[in-house]
Design a protein around this motif. Sequence first.
Motif, PDB file in Angstrom:
ATOM      1  N   GLU A 204      53.092  20.638  57.738  1.00  0.00           N
ATOM      2  CA  GLU A 204      52.664  22.026  57.932  1.00  0.00           C
ATOM      3  C   GLU A 204      51.178  22.135  58.244  1.00  0.00           C
ATOM      4  O   GLU A 204      50.764  22.974  59.031  1.00  0.00           O
ATOM      5  N   GLY A 205      50.374  21.264  57.656  1.00  0.00           N
ATOM      6  CA  GLY A 205      48.936  21.305  57.922  1.00  0.00           C
ATOM      7  C   GLY A 205      48.601  21.068  59.382  1.00  0.00           C
ATOM      8  O   GLY A 205      47.626  21.614  59.902  1.00  0.00           O
ATOM      9  N   SER A 206      49.405  20.273  60.063  1.00  0.00           N
ATOM     10  CA  SER A 206      49.133  19.980  61.471  1.00  0.00           C
ATOM     11  C   SER A 206      49.401  21.177  62.378  1.00  0.00           C
ATOM     12  O   SER A 206      48.904  21.229  63.500  1.00  0.00           O
ATOM     13  N   LEU A 207      50.189  22.140  61.895  1.00  0.00           N
ATOM     14  CA  LEU A 207      50.488  23.308  62.722  1.00  0.00           C
ATOM     15  C   LEU A 207      49.226  24.097  63.033  1.00  0.00           C
ATOM     16  O   LEU A 207      49.130  24.744  64.073  1.00  0.00           O
ATOM     17  N   GLN A 208      48.248  24.026  62.161  1.00  0.00           N
ATOM     18  CA  GLN A 208      46.982  24.700  62.408  1.00  0.00           C
ATOM     19  C   GLN A 208      46.314  24.149  63.665  1.00  0.00           C
ATOM     20  O   GLN A 208      45.636  24.876  64.381  1.00  0.00           O
ATOM     21  N   ASN A 209      46.526  22.859  63.959  1.00  0.00           N
ATOM     22  CA  ASN A 209      45.943  22.266  65.164  1.00  0.00           C
ATOM     23  C   ASN A 209      46.456  22.943  66.425  1.00  0.00           C
ATOM     24  O   ASN A 209      45.698  23.117  67.382  1.00  0.00           O
ATOM     25  N   PHE A 210      47.718  23.321  66.439  1.00  0.00           N
ATOM     26  CA  PHE A 210      48.267  24.010  67.605  1.00  0.00           C
ATOM     27  C   PHE A 210      47.605  25.369  67.777  1.00  0.00           C
ATOM     28  O   PHE A 210      47.337  25.799  68.896  1.00  0.00           O
ATOM     29  N   MET A 211      47.337  26.048  66.664  1.00  0.00           N
ATOM     30  CA  MET A 211      46.662  27.340  66.741  1.00  0.00           C
ATOM     31  C   MET A 211      45.240  27.163  67.251  1.00  0.00           C
ATOM     32  O   MET A 211      44.746  27.971  68.026  1.00  0.00           O
TER      33      MET A 211
ATOM     34  N   HIS B 289      53.660  29.531  60.903  1.00  0.00           N
ATOM     35  CA  HIS B 289      52.554  29.100  60.037  1.00  0.00           C
ATOM     36  C   HIS B 289      51.469  30.164  59.977  1.00  0.00           C
ATOM     37  O   HIS B 289      50.841  30.371  58.944  1.00  0.00           O
ATOM     38  N   HIS B 290      51.269  30.861  61.070  1.00  0.00           N
ATOM     39  CA  HIS B 290      50.216  31.875  61.160  1.00  0.00           C
ATOM     40  C   HIS B 290      50.678  33.229  60.619  1.00  0.00           C
ATOM     41  O   HIS B 290      49.856  34.073  60.297  1.00  0.00           O
ATOM     42  N   ALA B 291      51.981  33.424  60.494  1.00  0.00           N
ATOM     43  CA  ALA B 291      52.538  34.717  60.073  1.00  0.00           C
ATOM     44  C   ALA B 291      52.642  34.806  58.549  1.00  0.00           C
ATOM     45  O   ALA B 291      52.547  33.807  57.846  1.00  0.00           O
ATOM     46  N   GLU B 292      52.869  36.007  58.085  1.00  0.00           N
ATOM     47  CA  GLU B 292      53.142  36.243  56.665  1.00  0.00           C
ATOM     48  C   GLU B 292      54.522  35.697  56.338  1.00  0.00           C
ATOM     49  O   GLU B 292      55.430  35.774  57.148  1.00  0.00           O
ATOM     50  N   GLY B 293      54.685  35.144  55.156  1.00  0.00           N
ATOM     51  CA  GLY B 293      55.995  34.679  54.718  1.00  0.00           C
ATOM     52  C   GLY B 293      56.141  33.178  54.834  1.00  0.00           C
ATOM     53  O   GLY B 293      55.199  32.450  55.139  1.00  0.00           O
ATOM     54  N   ASP B 294      57.353  32.724  54.584  1.00  0.00           N
ATOM     55  CA  ASP B 294      57.677  31.307  54.619  1.00  0.00           C
ATOM     56  C   ASP B 294      57.716  30.805  56.056  1.00  0.00           C
ATOM     57  O   ASP B 294      58.434  31.358  56.898  1.00  0.00           O
ATOM     58  N   THR B 295      56.970  29.757  56.336  1.00  0.00           N
ATOM     59  CA  THR B 295      56.873  29.211  57.691  1.00  0.00           C
ATOM     60  C   THR B 295      58.239  28.897  58.277  1.00  0.00           C
ATOM     61  O   THR B 295      58.551  29.277  59.406  1.00  0.00           O
ATOM     62  N   MET B 296      59.061  28.192  57.517  1.00  0.00           N
ATOM     63  CA  MET B 296      60.384  27.785  58.003  1.00  0.00           C
ATOM     64  C   MET B 296      61.274  28.985  58.288  1.00  0.00           C
ATOM     65  O   MET B 296      61.975  29.010  59.300  1.00  0.00           O
TER      66      MET B 296
ATOM     67  N   SER C  44      52.696  36.037  74.216  1.00  0.00           N
ATOM     68  CA  SER C  44      52.682  35.843  72.766  1.00  0.00           C
ATOM     69  C   SER C  44      52.209  34.432  72.398  1.00  0.00           C
ATOM     70  O   SER C  44      52.176  33.534  73.243  1.00  0.00           O
ATOM     71  N   ILE C  45      51.866  34.258  71.125  1.00  0.00           N
ATOM     72  CA  ILE C  45      51.504  32.927  70.628  1.00  0.00           C
ATOM     73  C   ILE C  45      52.659  31.965  70.881  1.00  0.00           C
ATOM     74  O   ILE C  45      52.459  30.838  71.320  1.00  0.00           O
ATOM     75  N   PHE C  46      53.868  32.415  70.595  1.00  0.00           N
ATOM     76  CA  PHE C  46      55.055  31.599  70.807  1.00  0.00           C
ATOM     77  C   PHE C  46      55.106  31.086  72.248  1.00  0.00           C
ATOM     78  O   PHE C  46      55.267  29.892  72.492  1.00  0.00           O
ATOM     79  N   ASP C  47      54.942  31.990  73.209  1.00  0.00           N
ATOM     80  CA  ASP C  47      55.006  31.604  74.617  1.00  0.00           C
ATOM     81  C   ASP C  47      53.854  30.688  75.007  1.00  0.00           C
ATOM     82  O   ASP C  47      54.042  29.747  75.781  1.00  0.00           O
ATOM     83  N   GLN C  48      52.656  30.963  74.494  1.00  0.00           N
ATOM     84  CA  GLN C  48      51.493  30.126  74.805  1.00  0.00           C
ATOM     85  C   GLN C  48      51.723  28.687  74.349  1.00  0.00           C
ATOM     86  O   GLN C  48      51.471  27.746  75.096  1.00  0.00           O
ATOM     87  N   ILE C  49      52.183  28.520  73.137  1.00  0.00           N
ATOM     88  CA  ILE C  49      52.379  27.174  72.598  1.00  0.00           C
ATOM     89  C   ILE C  49      53.570  26.506  73.268  1.00  0.00           C
ATOM     90  O   ILE C  49      53.520  25.316  73.592  1.00  0.00           O
ATOM     91  N   LYS C  50      54.624  27.259  73.505  1.00  0.00           N
ATOM     92  CA  LYS C  50      55.786  26.689  74.194  1.00  0.00           C
ATOM     93  C   LYS C  50      55.379  26.184  75.568  1.00  0.00           C
ATOM     94  O   LYS C  50      55.771  25.090  75.985  1.00  0.00           O
ATOM     95  N   ASN C  51      54.562  26.939  76.282  1.00  0.00           N
ATOM     96  CA  ASN C  51      54.087  26.502  77.598  1.00  0.00           C
ATOM     97  C   ASN C  51      53.212  25.263  77.491  1.00  0.00           C
ATOM     98  O   ASN C  51      53.275  24.381  78.346  1.00  0.00           O
ATOM     99  N   ALA C  52      52.380  25.196  76.454  1.00  0.00           N
ATOM    100  CA  ALA C  52      51.520  24.025  76.271  1.00  0.00           C
ATOM    101  C   ALA C  52      52.356  22.778  75.971  1.00  0.00           C
ATOM    102  O   ALA C  52      51.988  21.671  76.374  1.00  0.00           O
TER     103      ALA C  52
END
Length: 106
Positions: free
Chosen positions: A73-80, A42-49, A2-10
């Motif tokens: 919040e804008g910096s979260l796009q960099n992780f994606m 940030h990438h999902a529908e709804g409130d990021t938090m 998942s995206i979650f796992d990919q970023i957590k590993n990074a």
Amino acid sequence: MSIFDQIKNAAHNHPTVKNMAEKIGIDQETAERAIAALTEGHHAEGDTMQVAADKSGIDQGVLSQVMEHVGGEGSLQNFMQILDRDHDGNPLNDITSAAGKLFGKN
């Protein structure tokens, strides 16, 4: 994976994440989960938090502190973008492609 796992590993054992965790007063594993959850939120529908809190089980106050430390919040796009290898705005196809290569499907 998942995206979650990919970023957590990074983020795993990254010195910047460790320093941030120490400044906030949380352990590094929580910081890694927070970054991954916020990025996915940030990438999902709804409130990021709210999405990040639901995904990680981490208090929104802690998530807010992590978000501030990573640049808002804008910096979260960099992780994606780290995961979006072909720069088409969709990291999911890149993760799928990588998984396919890993299992000999591509």
